[in-house]
Design a protein around this motif. Structure first.
Motif, PDB file in Angstrom:
ATOM      1  N   ARG A  23       5.626   3.092  -7.066  1.00  0.00           N
ATOM      2  CA  ARG A  23       4.932   1.627  -6.316  1.00  0.00           C
ATOM      3  C   ARG A  23       5.967   1.158  -5.430  1.00  0.00           C
ATOM      4  N   ARG A  24       7.231   1.070  -5.655  1.00  0.00           N
ATOM      5  CA  ARG A  24       8.319   0.398  -4.509  1.00  0.00           C
ATOM      6  C   ARG A  24       7.963   1.349  -3.240  1.00  0.00           C
ATOM      7  N   ALA A  25       8.115   2.478  -3.278  1.00  0.00           N
ATOM      8  CA  ALA A  25       7.796   3.345  -2.013  1.00  0.00           C
ATOM      9  C   ALA A  25       6.609   2.848  -1.333  1.00  0.00           C
ATOM     10  N   ALA A  26       5.498   2.980  -2.134  1.00  0.00           N
ATOM     11  CA  ALA A  26       4.033   2.879  -1.439  1.00  0.00           C
ATOM     12  C   ALA A  26       4.075   1.429  -1.039  1.00  0.00           C
ATOM     13  N   PHE A  27       4.667   0.427  -1.766  1.00  0.00           N
ATOM     14  CA  PHE A  27       4.389  -0.830  -1.175  1.00  0.00           C
ATOM     15  C   PHE A  27       5.347  -1.442  -0.070  1.00  0.00           C
TER      16      PHE A  27
END
Length: 166
Positions: A23-27
């Motif tokens: 999630r952190r990478a995607a957002f």
């Protein structure tokens, strides 16, 4: 899509750390677009994520390429309404249909009484809005939260759509 088969399955507590990383990478791109590094997908702690995964009214579905989690979506059930959130695809896997697969993969996990599915995204997230609209979601309203404005979209489930997923 790559030649490797994508496996769709539930995300459980054992995968919480990997989900948080995904999630952190995607957002990050979303945060950069809005100039706000404090959007909820980037500030959620591992403890908060584990609490969310343990909720009875929330299901989190993941897409795996081999042993790697490459996508996920969170589904919250409230009566006859399901709300999709935190649709995330690893940056190097975006544009390969994983997000679309995940949006369809939620159907078998919905209770029979589910009549509509809602999604939301930043008002200026044109790529996300286009993805949702291609999947039959229609814009309903905008809502501000601090400096951000979210667009809410809805898709009404037909009897055949909801049942064919089971």
């Amino acid at each position: 899509m790559s030649e490797t088969q994508i496996r769709i399955d539930l995300v459980d507590d054992a995968n919480a750390g990997e989900l948080l990383t995904l999630r952190r990478a995607a957002f990050v791109t979303e945060a950069q677009q809005y100039g706000d590094p404090n959007i909820p997908p980037l500030t959620q702690t591992l403890h908060e994520l584990r609490e969310d995964l343990a909720r009875d009214d929330v299901t989190t579905i993941g897409a795996w390429e081999g042993h790697r989690l490459v996508g996920s979506v969170r589904v919250e059930i409230e009566g006859q309404k399901a709300t999709l959130g935190r649709l995330a695809v690893a940056p190097d896997q975006q544009g390969h249909g994983i997000g679309t697969q995940l949006m369809w993969a939620v159907l078998p996990y919905l209770p029979d009484e589910t009549k509509e599915i809602w999604v939301f995204t930043g008002k200026d997230s044109l790529q996300n809005l286009a993805l949702y609209q291609r999947q039959g979601y229609e814009e309903q309203y905008d809502k501000s939260a601090g400096d951000l404005t979210f667009t809410y979209l809805r898709r009404i489930l037909g009897e055949a759509q909801a049942r064919s997923a089971h």
